[in-house]
Design a protein around this motif. Structure first.
Motif, short mmCIF file in Angstrom:
data_model
loop_
_atom_site.label_atom_id
_atom_site.label_comp_id
_atom_site.label_asym_id
_atom_site.label_seq_id
_atom_site.Cartn_x
_atom_site.Cartn_y
_atom_site.Cartn_z
N THR A 177 0.84 -1.27 -0.26
CA THR A 177 0.14 0.23 0.07
C THR A 177 0.31 1.65 -0.20
N ASN A 178 2.36 1.14 0.78
CA ASN A 178 3.33 2.47 1.05
C ASN A 178 3.95 2.89 -0.49
N ASN A 238 1.81 1.58 -3.48
CA ASN A 238 1.15 2.57 -4.53
C ASN A 238 1.71 3.86 -4.35
N ALA A 239 1.03 4.36 -2.71
CA ALA A 239 1.02 5.48 -2.24
C ALA A 239 2.11 6.82 -2.57
N ARG A 295 2.02 7.32 -6.11
CA ARG A 295 1.44 7.95 -6.65
C ARG A 295 1.62 9.24 -6.59
N TRP A 296 2.00 9.51 -5.44
CA TRP A 296 3.05 10.71 -4.91
C TRP A 296 3.81 11.20 -5.86
N GLU A 306 6.43 13.09 0.64
CA GLU A 306 5.48 12.23 1.28
C GLU A 306 6.08 11.22 -0.17
N ARG A 330 8.77 4.38 5.42
CA ARG A 330 7.45 3.26 6.04
C ARG A 330 7.75 2.11 5.09
N LEU A 372 -3.37 3.08 4.57
CA LEU A 372 -4.28 3.71 3.95
C LEU A 372 -4.38 4.92 4.04
N ASN A 384 -2.18 7.13 4.23
CA ASN A 384 -1.28 8.23 3.03
C ASN A 384 -1.63 7.38 1.93
N LEU A 385 -2.26 6.24 1.54
CA LEU A 385 -2.99 5.95 -0.17
C LEU A 385 -3.99 6.96 -0.34
N ARG A 423 -5.07 9.93 0.82
CA ARG A 423 -4.46 11.33 1.32
C ARG A 423 -4.14 11.56 -0.73
N SER A 424 -3.11 10.47 -1.17
CA SER A 424 -2.36 10.52 -2.04
C SER A 424 -3.33 11.05 -3.10
#
Lengths: 597, 129
Positions: free
Chosen positions: A391-392, A394-395, A398-399, A409, A416, B21, B23-24, B26-27
Motif C-alpha cells: 500500500t505504501n 502504491n501511495a 502516486r505522490w 510524501e 515506511r 491506508l 497515506n494512499l 490522501r495521495s
C-alpha cells in the motif's frame, strides 16, 4: 547384695491352684497372734538327747553339697531339715528384693507342690518371726492367716527360725508337722537354729556365686557382641569390596594406589599386575582439567575426613576417558591414606544423552506442530507488514506521479516501506529459529525479551480469536537458558491460553502475561487466561504425555514444557482459579540461584 | 450550495496498515480519519458529510462485523469496505448480505481499494439526497 537368682517366683503366692492375694489384708475376724503360738511349750515338752554325730554328718553332707552343686543347696538344706527333725514338711522362705513378700525358695516333704508360693511380709508367720527376731512355734496358723488354708495338708505345728545375712534377717527356715503324732521340742529348735546358721552361709555363698556368674556372663556377652559386631562389619565390608558393584581403592593422598578391587580395575582397564608393580597412580589417571577439582577434594579430605562424591573422568589404560563419580574418606589416624569409591557413569551418561536426544526430538516435533497450528495466523502476521508495504509503495508512486511530484510524501512512503519490510523479515527470522533444529545453547536471557519475541509470533493468533493480550512485566535479572527452548515454553503456554478461551463468549477474552523476580534468586513468568479452566482431574493430569483436552492437540506441549523448565533448574505448575480460567507459571533460577549444570 | 468535503474513515488496529491506508487515500486527494478500534470510531464526533468506512474485519474487541451490526441497528447507513488478511468466504458472504460495498483481501491492488472508495462515496452521496 542380690538374693539368689534361682527359683525366685514372687508373683505367685501359692503355686497350686489356690488363689491367695498378693497383699493379704487382715480379715476382721482373724484370731490374735498369741492364740496360734505355742513357743513356750517347746521347753516344757520332754526332749530327746542331742545326737551330735548325726548333726555333724548332716552338716558335712551339706557343706559337700554346697561345694559340689551350689545351685541345689537350698533344696538339699530343706531335705536335711526334713530328715534331721523328722518333720512332715520343711523349707526355706526368702524375703523378696522389694521386701514385700516371702517366697518359698525350697520345700521338701508334703508341701513340696507349694514350692514358689509364699506369704506377705506384714501379715504371716515368716513376718511375725522376723518382726520379733526369735524362733516361733505355731499351731494351725490358718486360723489367723486364712490364705494358708489352701496350703494343704494343714499344719498341726510349724517351727520357724529366722536366718541372717550380715546381721540382717533375710528369711526363715522351717519345719512342719501335719498331725499331732510328732510334737516339736527344744532339741528340734536347737537343730533348726544350727541349720539356720548354715542356711545363712549357703545363702551368702550362693549369692556371691550368682553375682560372679552374672558378672562373668555379662562380660562374656559384651565380648561376644563386640566380636560379632567386628566380624559382621568386616564381613560386610569384605562383601562390599568383593561384590565389585562399585570400584573401591585404598590410596595415599600422593597418588599411590595401595589396593583396589576388580571393579575399579575394570573401570580403568588395568590389570592386577599393574597395581602390584605400582604403575597405577590416581593422579596420573586424572585428566589435567580435573586436577584443580582433585586438589580441592584432597583439601576437603584433610579438613573433614571425607570428600563429597563428585563427577570426574579417569584415563583408561588404552587412553580413553571414562566418566566416574568419586567419593573418598580418610582412614582414622592415618592422615595420608584413605579409601575411595568409584562409580562408572558411562551407562548413565549414555542414557542421559539418549534421553536428551529424545527430548530434543520431541521438543522439535512440538515446535513444528505448534507452528502448524499457527500457520494461518503466521501467514497473517507476515501478510500484515507486506500489505502495508504494498500500500505504501502504491501511495509513493502516486505522490511521485503528481504534478509537481510530492517528494516529501514519497520519501515518507519509502521510509515506511523499509520499516514494514524489516518487520516482515523479523517475523520470518524468529519463526525460522523456532522451527530450526539446533543444538541447545545456553545464554543469558532477559525473559521479558523472550516473552515479547513470542508475542510477536502469537499476535495474529490472538487477534484471530479476539483475545486481548496484556503484559505486566517487571524488570528482571538475567537467567541462563536456551533461547529457543524457553521461547517454546512460553509459546506453548500462550497458545494453550488462547485455545482455552476459544469457546468463551460471556466475558472478555484476556490473556495476561506477568513476570517478576522471586525470592531466592528465581524469576517467575505466569500466563493467565480467562478460559474454561481446569478441573481437579485435569490439574493432575495436564503434564502427562498425550493427555489433552483439545480435539486437535497431541498432548505433548505441557509435558515438553515442564521437562524443558526442569532441565533449566526451574519448576512449572498450574493454578486453577475458582471462578474461571487457569494460570500456568514457571520459575527459572537467576545467576545466584542456578544449580551446578 | 457546495457539498461538504467527502471523508474516509479507516479502522485498523495495525498501526503500519492504518498509516499506509491513510497515506494512499490522501495521495488521491481525499480526507482521511484513522481509528485503532471500532469503539474509538463509534464514540468519535463525525462531520456531516458523505463518507465511507474502510475496516479490518478482525479487530480486537468489537470486530468489523459487530461494528456493521451496530451501525445497521442505529440506522447509520454509511457504506463499509472490509479488508481482511484471510480469505474467509462465509464471513465475506455475511458482510456483503449486511450491506458491505466491497471485500478486499490483503494485499490488495491499490486501484481496487480506491475504486471501491469512490463507489462507496457515490452511494453515500446518493443516499444523502
Amino acid at each position: 547384695m542380690n538374693v539368689p537368682h534361682g527359683g525366685e517366683k514372687v508373683t505367685e503366692p501359692i503355686k497350686s491352684n489356690h488363689d491367695v492375694p498378693l497383699e493379704a489384708s487382715r480379715p476382721e475376724g482373724a484370731v490374735p497372734l498369741e492364740s496360734i503360738l505355742c513357743t513356750e511349750a517347746l521347753h516344757r515338752r520332754p526332749w530327746r538327747p542331742p545326737d551330735y554325730g548325726k548333726e555333724n554328718r548332716a552338716l558335712v553332707a551339706l557343706a559337700t553339697a554346697l561345694a559340689d552343686s551350689p545351685r541345689t543347696i537350698l533344696h538339699t538344706l530343706a531335705e536335711t531339715v526334713l530328715e534331721v527333725l523328722q518333720a512332715d514338711s520343711a523349707g526355706l522362705s526368702l524375703l523378696t528384693n522389694d521386701e514385700h513378700r516371702f517366697y518359698w525358695a525350697a520345700i521338701a516333704g508334703a508341701w513340696q507342690p507349694h514350692i514358689g508360693g509364699g506369704t506377705p511380709r506384714d501379715f504371716g508367720p515368716c513376718g511375725d518371726v522376723l518382726d520379733r527376731n526369735v524362733p516361733m512355734l505355731f499351731t494351725h496358723w490358718e486360723r489367723r492367716y486364712p490364705y494358708l488354708r489352701p496350703a494343704t495338708p494343714l499344719a498341726e505345728e510349724g517351727l520357724l527360725v529366722p536366718f541372717y545375712v550380715h546381721g540382717k534377717a533375710v528369711g526363715t527356715i522351717w519345719a512342719i508337722a501335719h498331725n499331732d503324732r510328732r510334737k516339736f521340742d527344744a532339741e528340734d529348735l536347737r537343730l533348726l537354729e544350727s541349720l539356720g546358721r548354715f542356711a545363712s552361709a549357703a545363702y551368702q555363698a550362693l549369692a556371691s556365686i550368682d553375682d560372679l556368674t552374672f558378672q562373668i556372663a555379662a562380660r562374656e556377652k559384651a565380648e561376644a557382641a563386640v566380636r560379632e559386631l567386628a566380624n559382621g562389619l568386616e564381613a560386610k565390608i569384605r562383601r562390599l569390596v568383593d561384590s565389585n558393584i562399585i570400584g573401591i581403592f585404598i590410596c595415599g593422598l600422593d597418588g599411590r594406589i595401595i589396593e583396589a578391587n576388580d571393579a575399579f580395575l575394570r573401570i580403568v582397564g588395568y590389570g592386577r599386575d599393574d597395581l602390584v608393580s605400582g604403575r597405577v597412580s590416581w593422579r596420573e589417571l586424572t585428566p589435567a582439567e580435573y586436577c584443580d577439582a582433585d586438589d580441592r577434594r584432597v583439601a576437603q579430605l584433610k579438613a573433614t575426613g571425607t570428600a563429597q562424591p563428585y563427577e570426574k573422568e579417569y584415563f583408561q589404560k588404552n587412553g580413553r576417558r571414562v566418566p566416574v563419580l568419586v567419593g573418598a574418606a580418610l582412614f582414622e589416624g592415618r592422615l595420608e591414606e584413605g579409601v575411595a569409591f568409584v562409580l562408572d557413569l558411562t551407562e548413565r551418561k549414555r542414557a542421559e544423552e539418549a534421553l536428551h536426544q529424545a527430548q530434543a526430538e520431541l521438543a522439535h516435533i512440538n515446535r513444528v506442530m505448534t507452528m502448524g497450528e499457527l500457520a494461518s495466523s503466521i501467514a497473517h502476521e507476515v501478510n500484515q507488514p507486506l500489505a502495508a508495504l504494498v500500500t505504501n509503495s502504491n501511495a509513493g508512486l502516486r505522490w511521485l506521479a503528481g504534478q509537481p511530484p510530492n517528494l516529501d510524501e514519497a520519501r515518507e512512503c519509502l521510509r515506511r516501506i523499509m520499516r514494514d519490510g524489516n518487520r516482515a523479515g523479523d517475523v520470518i527470522t524468529r519463526l525460522r529459529s523456532l522451527v530450526k533444529k539446533s543444538a541447545p545453547a545456553k545464554a543469558w536471557l532477559d525473559l521479558n525479551d523472550t516473552i515479547q519475541e513470542v508475542l510477536l509470533i502469537t499476535n495474529a493468533e490472538a487477534r484471530r480469536h479476539q483475545v486481548f493480550v496484556r503484559t505486566e512485566l517487571a524488570a528482571l535479572p538475567p537467567v541462563q537458558g536456551d533461547r529457543v527452548q524457553v521461547q517454546q515454553v512460553i509459546l506453548n503456554l500462550v497458545m494453550n491460553g488462547i485455545e482455552a478461551m476459544k469457546e468463551v463468549t460471556d466475558r472478555p477474552r484476556e490473556l495476561l502475561i506477568r513476570s517478576r523476580p522471586e525470592e531466592s534468586s528465581h524469576v517467575l513468568v505466569a500466563v493467565q487466561d480467562r478460559g474454561i479452566g481446569l478441573d481437579e482431574q485435569s490439574l493432575e493430569r495436564v503434564f502427562e504425555a498425550f493427555y489433552t483436552t483439545k480435539p486437535e492437540g497431541m498432548g505433548m506441549g505441557l509435558t515438553i514444557s515442564r521437562s524443558i523448565i526442569e532441565a533449566h533448574g526451574g519448576r512449572l505448575w498450574p493454578v486453577a482459579h475458582r471462578d474461571y480460567g487457569a494460570t500456568f507459571q514457571f520459575t527459572l533460577p537467576t545467576e545466584g540461584g542456578s544449580q551446578q549444570v | 450550495m457546495t457539498e461538504a468535503q467527502a471523508i474516509v474513515f479507516v479502522i485498523d488496529d495495525d498501526e503500519a496498515m492504518r498509516e499506509a491506508l491513510q497515506n494512499l487515500i490522501r495521495s488521491v486527494g481525499l480526507s482521511v480519519e484513522i481509528f485503532a478500534s471500532a469503539r474509538e470510531f463509534l464514540t468519535s464526533q463525525r462531520p456531516d458529510a458523505p463518507a465511507c468506512l474502510v475496516v479490518d474485519v478482525r479487530l480486537p474487541g468489537l470486530s468489523g462485523l459487530d461494528l456493521q451490526r451496530e451501525l445497521v441497528a442505529a440506522e447509520i447507513t454509511v457504506p463499509i469496505i472490509f479488508i481482511t488478511g484471510y480469505g474467509d468466504i462465509p464471513m465475506t458472504v455475511q458482510a456483503m448480505k449486511a450491506g458491505a460495498v466491497e471485500f478486499l483481501t490483503k494485499p490488495f491492488r491499490d486501484q481496487d481499494l480506491l475504486d471501491a472508495i469512490q463507489q462507496a462515496l457515490e452511494r453515500d452521496r446518493a443516499e444523502r439526497q
